[in-house]
Design a protein around this motif. Structure first.
Motif, PDB file in Angstrom:
ATOM      1  N   LEU A  88       0.819  -1.204   0.000  1.00 44.90           N
ATOM      2  CA  LEU A  88       0.000   0.000   0.000  1.00 44.90           C
ATOM      3  C   LEU A  88       0.857   1.260   0.000  1.00 44.90           C
ATOM      4  CD1 LEU A  88      -2.836  -1.150   2.423  1.00 44.90           C
ATOM      5  CD2 LEU A  88      -2.986  -0.853  -0.068  1.00 44.90           C
ATOM      6  N   ALA A  89       2.009   1.207   0.683  1.00 44.95           N
ATOM      7  CA  ALA A  89       2.903   2.362   0.701  1.00 44.95           C
ATOM      8  C   ALA A  89       3.498   2.631  -0.683  1.00 44.95           C
ATOM      9  CB  ALA A  89       4.030   2.146   1.712  1.00 44.95           C
ATOM     10  N   GLU A  90       3.716   1.581  -1.472  1.00 49.75           N
ATOM     11  CA  GLU A  90       4.314   1.731  -2.792  1.00 49.75           C
ATOM     12  C   GLU A  90       3.290   1.844  -3.913  1.00 49.75           C
ATOM     13  OE1 GLU A  90       6.933  -1.525  -3.500  1.00 49.75           O
ATOM     14  OE2 GLU A  90       8.440  -0.786  -2.118  1.00 49.75           O
ATOM     15  N   CYS A  91       2.031   1.673  -3.629  1.00 55.25           N
ATOM     16  CA  CYS A  91       0.990   1.633  -4.658  1.00 55.25           C
ATOM     17  C   CYS A  91       1.008   2.890  -5.527  1.00 55.25           C
ATOM     18  CB  CYS A  91      -0.372   1.441  -4.014  1.00 55.25           C
ATOM     19  SG  CYS A  91      -1.637   0.945  -5.172  1.00 55.25           S
ATOM     20  N   HIS A  92       1.124   4.053  -4.923  1.00 55.29           N
ATOM     21  CA  HIS A  92       1.140   5.307  -5.678  1.00 55.29           C
ATOM     22  C   HIS A  92       2.349   5.354  -6.611  1.00 55.29           C
ATOM     23  CE1 HIS A  92       0.320   9.443  -6.656  1.00 55.29           C
ATOM     24  NE2 HIS A  92       1.545   9.776  -6.296  1.00 55.29           N
ATOM     25  N   THR A  93       3.513   4.934  -6.126  1.00 61.63           N
ATOM     26  CA  THR A  93       4.728   4.924  -6.935  1.00 61.63           C
ATOM     27  C   THR A  93       4.601   3.954  -8.101  1.00 61.63           C
ATOM     28  OG1 THR A  93       6.004   5.407  -4.953  1.00 61.63           O
ATOM     29  CG2 THR A  93       7.235   4.617  -6.852  1.00 61.63           C
ATOM     30  N   MET A  94       3.995   2.783  -7.860  1.00 64.41           N
ATOM     31  CA  MET A  94       3.810   1.804  -8.935  1.00 64.41           C
ATOM     32  C   MET A  94       2.931   2.375 -10.036  1.00 64.41           C
ATOM     33  SD  MET A  94       3.449  -1.910  -7.104  1.00 64.41           S
ATOM     34  CE  MET A  94       2.501  -1.486  -5.667  1.00 64.41           C
ATOM     35  N   GLU A  95       1.873   3.092  -9.677  1.00 67.34           N
ATOM     36  CA  GLU A  95       0.985   3.690 -10.667  1.00 67.34           C
ATOM     37  C   GLU A  95       1.726   4.723 -11.497  1.00 67.34           C
ATOM     38  OE1 GLU A  95      -2.525   5.227  -8.856  1.00 67.34           O
ATOM     39  OE2 GLU A  95      -3.083   3.283  -8.028  1.00 67.34           O
ATOM     40  N   GLU A  96       2.562   5.540 -10.870  1.00 65.96           N
ATOM     41  CA  GLU A  96       3.337   6.536 -11.610  1.00 65.96           C
ATOM     42  C   GLU A  96       4.305   5.871 -12.569  1.00 65.96           C
ATOM     43  OE1 GLU A  96       5.232   9.213  -8.918  1.00 65.96           O
ATOM     44  OE2 GLU A  96       3.337  10.041  -8.192  1.00 65.96           O
ATOM     45  N   ASP A  97       4.963   4.784 -12.124  1.00 68.59           N
ATOM     46  CA  ASP A  97       5.890   4.062 -13.000  1.00 68.59           C
ATOM     47  C   ASP A  97       5.161   3.501 -14.214  1.00 68.59           C
ATOM     48  OD1 ASP A  97       7.968   4.621 -11.320  1.00 68.59           O
ATOM     49  OD2 ASP A  97       8.035   2.639 -10.398  1.00 68.59           O
ATOM     50  N   LEU A  98       3.960   2.965 -14.008  1.00 62.79           N
ATOM     51  CA  LEU A  98       3.188   2.426 -15.124  1.00 62.79           C
ATOM     52  C   LEU A  98       2.799   3.509 -16.111  1.00 62.79           C
ATOM     53  CD1 LEU A  98       0.890  -0.185 -13.372  1.00 62.79           C
ATOM     54  CD2 LEU A  98       2.790  -0.640 -14.920  1.00 62.79           C
ATOM     55  N   ARG A  99       2.428   4.691 -15.620  1.00 61.00           N
ATOM     56  CA  ARG A  99       2.068   5.797 -16.503  1.00 61.00           C
ATOM     57  C   ARG A  99       3.266   6.240 -17.346  1.00 61.00           C
ATOM     58  NH1 ARG A  99      -0.059   8.850 -12.126  1.00 61.00           N
ATOM     59  NH2 ARG A  99      -1.853   7.660 -11.479  1.00 61.00           N
ATOM     60  N   LEU A 100       4.463   6.211 -16.755  1.00 62.49           N
ATOM     61  CA  LEU A 100       5.650   6.612 -17.482  1.00 62.49           C
ATOM     62  C   LEU A 100       6.002   5.634 -18.590  1.00 62.49           C
ATOM     63  CD1 LEU A 100       7.919   7.805 -14.536  1.00 62.49           C
ATOM     64  CD2 LEU A 100       6.756   9.228 -16.224  1.00 62.49           C
ATOM     65  N   LYS A 101       5.684   4.353 -18.405  1.00 60.28           N
ATOM     66  CA  LYS A 101       6.006   3.339 -19.407  1.00 60.28           C
ATOM     67  C   LYS A 101       5.035   3.337 -20.579  1.00 60.28           C
ATOM     68  CE  LYS A 101       8.283   0.345 -16.116  1.00 60.28           C
ATOM     69  NZ  LYS A 101       8.252  -0.900 -15.382  1.00 60.28           N
ATOM     70  N   VAL A 102       3.838   3.871 -20.382  1.00 60.77           N
ATOM     71  CA  VAL A 102       2.825   3.841 -21.447  1.00 60.77           C
ATOM     72  C   VAL A 102       2.995   4.961 -22.418  1.00 60.77           C
ATOM     73  CG1 VAL A 102       0.364   4.023 -21.915  1.00 60.77           C
ATOM     74  CG2 VAL A 102       1.173   2.662 -20.007  1.00 60.77           C
TER      75      VAL A 102
END
Length: 131
Positions: free
Chosen positions: A117-131
């Motif tokens: 849960l602490a990393e969830c926001h960071t994971m979403e940002e990383d996914l947006r950068l890859k798309v």
């Protein structure tokens, strides 16, 4: 013997794309493609709010193959460049040589719901950068 009540409806497509397929069962129509995306969105939403329901400890597995020795690591390290990859390679080498242990390097480490849960926001940002 049970019979399926599903009825397939296929729409011809002239553009060479896959045909649009829909099914109906007991009077309720559903489209497999749309249902897959709805299911994915529901699972993603649940993972964002509830997190994962298990803990993953740091671990090390050595596997001897006929042509090499394989090292499987589950450790809290990110590899973003060559220098960080060298750190992981050095850890693997020291583990193979018996100079260190996973418990000594990462005492009591477990990746669980709180970390997810602490990393969830960071994971979403990383996914947006890859798309």
């Amino acid at each position: 013997m049970m019979r399926s009540t599903a009825i397939s409806h296929v729409k011809d497509v002239d553009s060479g794309l896959l045909p649009e397929i829909a099914y109906s069962r007991s009077g309720v129509a559903f489209n497999p493609r749309e249902d897959v995306w709805r299911f994915r969105d529901a699972v993603t939403s649940t993972l964002r709010t509830d997190g994962i329901d298990f803990d993953v400890p740091a671990s090390y597995l050595r596997e001897r193959l006929s042509w090499s020795t394989s090292v499987h690591l589950i450790v809290p390290l990110e590899v973003r460049d060559e220098a960080e990859l060298r750190v992981v390679a050095d850890l693997g080498k020291r583990l193979l040589q018996g100079k260190t242990t996973i418990e000594r390097e990462f005492p009591g480490y477990r990746y669980g719901r709180e970390q997810w849960l602490a990393e969830c926001h960071t994971m979403e940002e990383d996914l947006r950068l890859k798309v």
